[in-house]
Design a protein around this motif. Structure first.
Motif, short mmCIF file in Angstrom:
data_model
loop_
_atom_site.label_atom_id
_atom_site.label_comp_id
_atom_site.label_asym_id
_atom_site.label_seq_id
_atom_site.Cartn_x
_atom_site.Cartn_y
_atom_site.Cartn_z
N UNK A 41 30.09 30.93 34.78
CA UNK A 41 28.81 31.05 34.08
C UNK A 41 28.56 32.43 33.51
N UNK A 42 29.56 33.28 33.55
CA UNK A 42 29.45 34.61 32.97
C UNK A 42 30.56 34.76 31.94
N UNK A 43 30.20 35.31 30.79
CA UNK A 43 31.19 35.54 29.74
C UNK A 43 31.38 37.04 29.56
N UNK A 44 32.63 37.48 29.69
CA UNK A 44 32.97 38.89 29.52
C UNK A 44 33.42 39.11 28.08
N UNK A 45 33.27 40.33 27.56
CA UNK A 45 33.78 40.63 26.21
C UNK A 45 35.30 40.43 26.18
N UNK A 46 35.84 40.03 25.04
CA UNK A 46 37.29 39.77 24.94
C UNK A 46 38.17 40.95 25.37
N UNK A 47 37.72 42.17 25.15
CA UNK A 47 38.57 43.32 25.49
C UNK A 47 38.56 43.67 26.98
N UNK A 48 37.84 42.87 27.77
CA UNK A 48 37.81 43.08 29.22
C UNK A 48 39.17 42.78 29.85
N UNK A 49 39.87 41.84 29.27
CA UNK A 49 41.17 41.42 29.78
C UNK A 49 42.27 41.92 28.86
N UNK A 50 43.41 42.22 29.45
CA UNK A 50 44.55 42.71 28.66
C UNK A 50 45.26 41.60 27.90
N UNK A 51 45.20 40.39 28.45
CA UNK A 51 45.87 39.26 27.82
C UNK A 51 45.14 37.97 28.14
N UNK A 52 45.52 36.86 27.47
CA UNK A 52 44.80 35.59 27.62
C UNK A 52 44.92 34.94 29.00
N UNK A 53 45.91 35.33 29.78
CA UNK A 53 46.08 34.75 31.11
C UNK A 53 45.97 35.80 32.21
N UNK A 54 45.37 36.94 31.88
CA UNK A 54 45.12 37.99 32.86
C UNK A 54 44.23 37.45 33.97
N UNK A 55 44.48 37.86 35.20
CA UNK A 55 43.69 37.38 36.34
C UNK A 55 42.27 37.92 36.29
N UNK A 56 41.37 37.14 36.85
CA UNK A 56 40.00 37.59 37.09
C UNK A 56 40.03 38.34 38.41
N UNK A 57 39.62 39.60 38.37
CA UNK A 57 39.66 40.43 39.57
C UNK A 57 38.28 40.50 40.21
N UNK A 58 38.21 40.00 41.44
CA UNK A 58 37.00 40.13 42.25
C UNK A 58 37.31 41.21 43.27
N UNK A 59 36.54 42.28 43.23
CA UNK A 59 36.80 43.43 44.09
C UNK A 59 35.65 43.63 45.07
N UNK A 60 36.00 44.22 46.20
CA UNK A 60 35.02 44.51 47.24
C UNK A 60 35.03 46.01 47.49
N UNK A 80 39.20 29.22 32.95
CA UNK A 80 39.57 29.62 31.59
C UNK A 80 41.02 30.12 31.55
N UNK A 81 41.91 29.39 32.20
CA UNK A 81 43.35 29.70 32.27
C UNK A 81 43.66 31.00 33.00
N UNK A 82 42.72 31.48 33.79
CA UNK A 82 42.91 32.74 34.51
C UNK A 82 42.90 32.49 36.02
N UNK A 83 43.94 32.95 36.70
CA UNK A 83 43.93 32.88 38.17
C UNK A 83 43.04 34.00 38.72
N UNK A 84 42.95 34.08 40.02
CA UNK A 84 42.10 35.08 40.66
C UNK A 84 42.92 36.05 41.50
#
Length: 176
Positions: A41-60, A80-84
């Motif tokens: 439910x959140x959309x990041x700007x396209x330049x947030x990721x290096x590539x179309x299948x870059x992982x979504x990073x959840x950090x603590x 969106x084709x991105x692993x975590x």
């Protein structure tokens, strides 16, 4: 993948379940579910990721209250084709490479400097520190009547160039 209104119902149901299990474990299981579902439910700007299948990073940042719960919540999931990837970060520089940064309550004293460091980055900040959305954070977890609730500062999200779906905003108390 759960779609549209079904996910809203799933999030609301999960929020209501905290009181039915061991309190701390259930609370962080629900919060882990929220962190995973925020990515839908959140959309990041396209330049947030290096590539179309870059992982979504959840950090603590700070003490990890999830144990294995957060890693289990995103294991083998794809949005969106991105692993975590879930990882602990110890420095603010590391945090700038995250899409979601969970700032533990143990970091409440540093929260202002965390937000200052991230102000030029599109990082969804999520905290359980008291009043985090009033100090510039985007999402705050809080307990009310033994249920996990969320507050969202839409102005902070806009400054981070993040678009939050109206479906998620319906579940939250909105701050401006």
């Amino acid at each position: 993948m759960i779609k549209g209104s079904k996910i809203v119902v799933a999030l609301a149901f999960a929020a209501a379940q905290v009181h039915s299990e061991a309190p701390a474990a259930a609370e962080y299981q629900v919060k882990a579910g929220f962190l995973f579902n925020f990515t839908k439910f959140v959309e990041w700007p396209p330049d947030t990721f290096r590539g179309p299948e870059d992982a979504i990073k959840i950090c603590i940042l700070g003490q990890d209250p999830f144990g294995s719960g957060l890693r289990d919540a995103v294991k083998d999931k794809v949005v969106a084709n991105r692993p975590f990837v879930v990882r602990a970060v110890s420095s603010l520089q590391q945090a700038t490479d995250c899409q979601i940064l969970f700032v533990s309550a143990s970091e409440q004293k540093r929260y202002g400097s965390v937000l200052e460091e991230l102000k030029l980055h599109s990082v969804l900040t999520v905290s359980e520190a008291q009043n985090s959305t009033t100090s510039g954070g985007i999402i705050n977890f809080r307990l009310k009547d033994e249920q996990v609730r969320i507050d969202i500062d839409v102005g902070a999200a806009e400054r981070a160039k993040l678009q939050i779906s109206s479906k998620l905003l319906k579940l939250a108390e909105i701050r401006k």
